[in-house]
Design an enzyme around this catalytic site. Sequence first.
Site, PDB file in Angstrom:
ATOM      1  N   GLY A   1     -10.779   6.643  -0.604  1.00 41.82           N
ATOM      2  CA  GLY A   1     -11.148   8.048  -0.450  1.00 41.82           C
ATOM      3  C   GLY A   1     -10.003   8.845   0.143  1.00 41.82           C
ATOM      4  O   GLY A   1      -9.874  10.043  -0.116  1.00 41.82           O
TER       5      GLY A   1
ATOM      6  N   HIS B   1      -1.273  -7.379  -6.148  1.00 40.78           N
ATOM      7  CA  HIS B   1      -2.219  -6.521  -5.429  1.00 40.78           C
ATOM      8  C   HIS B   1      -1.483  -5.439  -4.648  1.00 40.78           C
ATOM      9  O   HIS B   1      -1.845  -4.252  -4.705  1.00 40.78           O
ATOM     10  CB  HIS B   1      -3.050  -7.394  -4.482  1.00 40.78           C
ATOM     11  CG  HIS B   1      -4.072  -6.659  -3.690  1.00 40.78           C
ATOM     12  ND1 HIS B   1      -5.435  -6.771  -3.918  1.00 40.78           N
ATOM     13  CD2 HIS B   1      -3.954  -5.794  -2.642  1.00 40.78           C
ATOM     14  CE1 HIS B   1      -6.095  -6.012  -3.064  1.00 40.78           C
ATOM     15  NE2 HIS B   1      -5.222  -5.407  -2.266  1.00 40.78           N
ATOM     16  N   GLU B   2      -0.430  -5.839  -3.924  1.00 37.84           N
ATOM     17  CA  GLU B   2       0.312  -4.872  -3.102  1.00 37.84           C
ATOM     18  C   GLU B   2       1.157  -3.930  -3.954  1.00 37.84           C
ATOM     19  O   GLU B   2       1.311  -2.750  -3.622  1.00 37.84           O
ATOM     20  CB  GLU B   2       1.194  -5.609  -2.091  1.00 37.84           C
ATOM     21  CG  GLU B   2       0.444  -6.511  -1.119  1.00 37.84           C
ATOM     22  CD  GLU B   2      -0.691  -5.805  -0.407  1.00 37.84           C
ATOM     23  OE1 GLU B   2      -0.610  -4.574  -0.187  1.00 37.84           O
ATOM     24  OE2 GLU B   2      -1.680  -6.484  -0.074  1.00 37.84           O
TER      25      GLU B   2
ATOM     26  N   HIS C   1      -0.876  -1.034  -5.027  1.00 34.34           N
ATOM     27  CA  HIS C   1      -1.038  -0.009  -3.987  1.00 34.34           C
ATOM     28  C   HIS C   1       0.087   1.031  -4.053  1.00 34.34           C
ATOM     29  O   HIS C   1      -0.137   2.212  -3.775  1.00 34.34           O
ATOM     30  CB  HIS C   1      -1.035  -0.654  -2.601  1.00 34.34           C
ATOM     31  CG  HIS C   1      -2.384  -1.134  -2.150  1.00 34.34           C
ATOM     32  ND1 HIS C   1      -3.472  -0.292  -2.018  1.00 34.34           N
ATOM     33  CD2 HIS C   1      -2.824  -2.366  -1.786  1.00 34.34           C
ATOM     34  CE1 HIS C   1      -4.519  -0.983  -1.608  1.00 34.34           C
ATOM     35  NE2 HIS C   1      -4.163  -2.245  -1.455  1.00 34.34           N
TER      36      HIS C   1
END
Length: 261
Positions: free
Chosen positions: A89, A232-233, A236
């Site tokens: 969010g 995964h990183e 980001h």
Amino acid sequence: MNTKSCGSLLQLSRMGFRLCASKAPCCSARAWNLTRVTSTCLPHISPHSPVPCSHSYSSNIKMRSYLQYMKHKIIPPPSPPYSHVCQVGDPVLRSHAAAVDPAAITGSEVQEVINTMVKVMRKLECVGLSAPQIGVPLRILALEYPEKMLEESSPASREVRGLSVQPLRIFVNPQLRVLDGQTVLFQEACESISGFSATVPRYLAVEVSGLNEKGEAVTWQANGWPARILQHEMDHLDGVLYIDRMDSKTFININWQAYNE
């Protein structure tokens, strides 16, 4: 990106303009420890309970807002880099992180970001963390799989998941190359989506190249679980979360059983 623009990004991040990275001209897991959970829930409201009137509800909001305002006047809110992990969010998690000027890596501001990432990662017992997760839209990621964590895994889990001890590694401006196009499915969790997990496909082996915390060129080939952490990183840094890649039918609240007890 030059040193001045790198500092400006950090300053803008502290001011709350976290989407600046997606407009910058130089824009180019959780440790999957499924036993650690932070859950929140709404208070139970009985169908026989009296419904609060809108006036009362409005008054409560105004009172809370005023108290929050006074609190911030006395104690200013924290600014990035945070000592906590931003939650889904927060716009910073959906922004495209900006590249770091190599000359700025050894400077105090970038070093502060790296040191904070490591502290937060170890405090939460994660195996990976990215700079956007602590509110800084820069292309930096950290990875570490300590021996203690490996010892807590069963031999079967180590073999199936490809777990292995990994020393602390920092990558600045990392670039990822797939070495094995075969994908494997395992449950993933993320500190930025606290309390949930889902099955996510990841490549079996990858290579990452970039700069370390000293500004030195580094390359590392990883397979198994370390490869999953890297992917995964890296996501980001591009504003991608595991929920964008997951099998939606496997998305679970890690504590779902506790709610039935």
